[in-house]
Design an enzyme around this catalytic site. Sequence first.
Site, short mmCIF file in Angstrom:
data_model
loop_
_atom_site.label_atom_id
_atom_site.label_comp_id
_atom_site.label_asym_id
_atom_site.label_seq_id
_atom_site.Cartn_x
_atom_site.Cartn_y
_atom_site.Cartn_z
N LYS A 1 0.82 -1.21 0.00
CA LYS A 1 0.00 0.00 0.00
C LYS A 1 0.87 1.27 0.00
CE LYS A 1 -3.97 -2.34 2.08
NZ LYS A 1 -5.04 -2.25 3.10
N TYR B 1 -12.17 -1.66 -4.26
CA TYR B 1 -12.75 -1.85 -2.93
C TYR B 1 -14.26 -1.74 -2.92
CZ TYR B 1 -8.20 -2.08 -0.59
OH TYR B 1 -6.96 -2.46 -0.16
N ARG C 1 2.32 -6.96 8.81
CA ARG C 1 1.64 -5.78 9.36
C ARG C 1 2.22 -5.37 10.72
NH1 ARG C 1 -4.45 -7.30 7.18
NH2 ARG C 1 -4.43 -5.93 5.35
N ASN D 1 -2.18 -0.02 6.59
CA ASN D 1 -1.69 -1.27 7.18
C ASN D 1 -0.78 -2.05 6.23
OD1 ASN D 1 -3.64 -2.16 5.45
ND2 ASN D 1 -4.93 -3.13 7.00
N HIS E 1 -2.20 -5.55 1.33
CA HIS E 1 -3.48 -6.21 1.09
C HIS E 1 -3.23 -7.70 0.91
CE1 HIS E 1 -7.43 -7.07 -0.72
NE2 HIS E 1 -6.76 -7.80 -1.60
N GLU F 1 -9.13 -10.20 -8.16
CA GLU F 1 -8.21 -9.09 -7.86
C GLU F 1 -6.95 -9.17 -8.73
OE1 GLU F 1 -9.78 -8.70 -3.24
OE2 GLU F 1 -7.77 -9.52 -3.62
P1 IDP Z 1 -8.20 -6.78 5.25
O1 IDP Z 1 -7.34 -5.86 4.39
O2 IDP Z 1 -7.44 -7.27 6.46
O3 IDP Z 1 -8.84 -7.90 4.48
P2 IDP Z 1 -10.80 -5.48 5.23
O4 IDP Z 1 -11.81 -5.58 6.33
O5 IDP Z 1 -11.05 -6.22 3.96
O6 IDP Z 1 -9.37 -5.87 5.85
O7 IDP Z 1 -10.63 -3.93 4.92
C1 IDP Z 1 -9.98 -3.49 3.74
C2 IDP Z 1 -9.04 -2.36 4.12
O8 IDP Z 1 -9.81 -1.24 4.59
C3 IDP Z 1 -8.08 -2.64 5.28
O9 IDP Z 1 -6.92 -3.36 4.89
C4 IDP Z 1 -7.74 -1.25 5.76
O10 IDP Z 1 -6.81 -0.59 4.91
C5 IDP Z 1 -9.10 -0.56 5.62
N1 IDP Z 1 -9.89 -0.65 6.86
C6 IDP Z 1 -10.50 -1.75 7.37
N2 IDP Z 1 -11.15 -1.47 8.51
C7 IDP Z 1 -10.93 -0.15 8.74
C8 IDP Z 1 -11.35 0.76 9.78
O11 IDP Z 1 -12.05 0.39 10.73
N3 IDP Z 1 -10.92 2.05 9.65
C9 IDP Z 1 -10.15 2.49 8.60
N4 IDP Z 1 -9.76 1.68 7.61
C10 IDP Z 1 -10.13 0.38 7.67
MG MG Z 2 -10.21 -7.81 2.93
#
Ligand code: IDP
Ligand code: MG
Length: 135
Positions: free
Chosen positions: A11, A51, A104, A114, A117, A128
């Site tokens: 990212k 997304y 992470r 974070n 992905h 994807e």
């Molecule tokens: P993942 O990347 O671990 O699969 P997802 O729930 O699919 O997590 O969320 C996609 C991305 O959205 C996350 O990697 C992060 O960058 C962002 N994200 C997820 N939850 C939050 C939140 O509560 N606040 C801000 N950004 C978030």
């Molecule tokens: Mg995800």
Amino acid sequence: MATNRTFTMIKPDAVKDNHIGGILGMIEAGGFRIVELQKVSLTPERAGQFYAVHKERPFYNDLVQYMSSGPIVAAILEKDNAVADFRTLIGATNPANAEEGTIRKKYAKSIEANAVHGSDSDENAQIEGDFYFSK
Ligand code: IDP
Ligand code: MG
């Protein structure tokens, strides 16, 4: 049946902070082969498309803005049990909950920024990967 491929992005914050090499190194050390690799910038429209599953989540607009704030590195990775093993290697979405030794834990700055992905299913890994590398 589980396939042997997953999809990842490094990212914008991790690219900006010079962690492409460190993260690819952890990926290779984790037993993954890099099948496809591309550094690219996403427009807000492309980031929004990627997304789209999160459209209704409160963080969607911020996420789209963040993911289009600078270049990312997209890659297709190969390993037995790739999707699940890669989720283990990257650690929890919120780095505060990520295990020691995960990508992470080492590189994520926040729940949003974070570092990486990782696909959550074989089906999404295919979709994807095609988003960047369809020929
Ligand atoms: P993942 O990347 O671990 O699969 P997802 O729930 O699919 O997590 O969320 C996609 C991305 O959205 C996350 O990697 C992060 O960058 C962002 N994200 C997820 N939850 C939050 C939140 O509560 N606040 C801000 N950004 C978030
Ligand atoms: Mg995800």
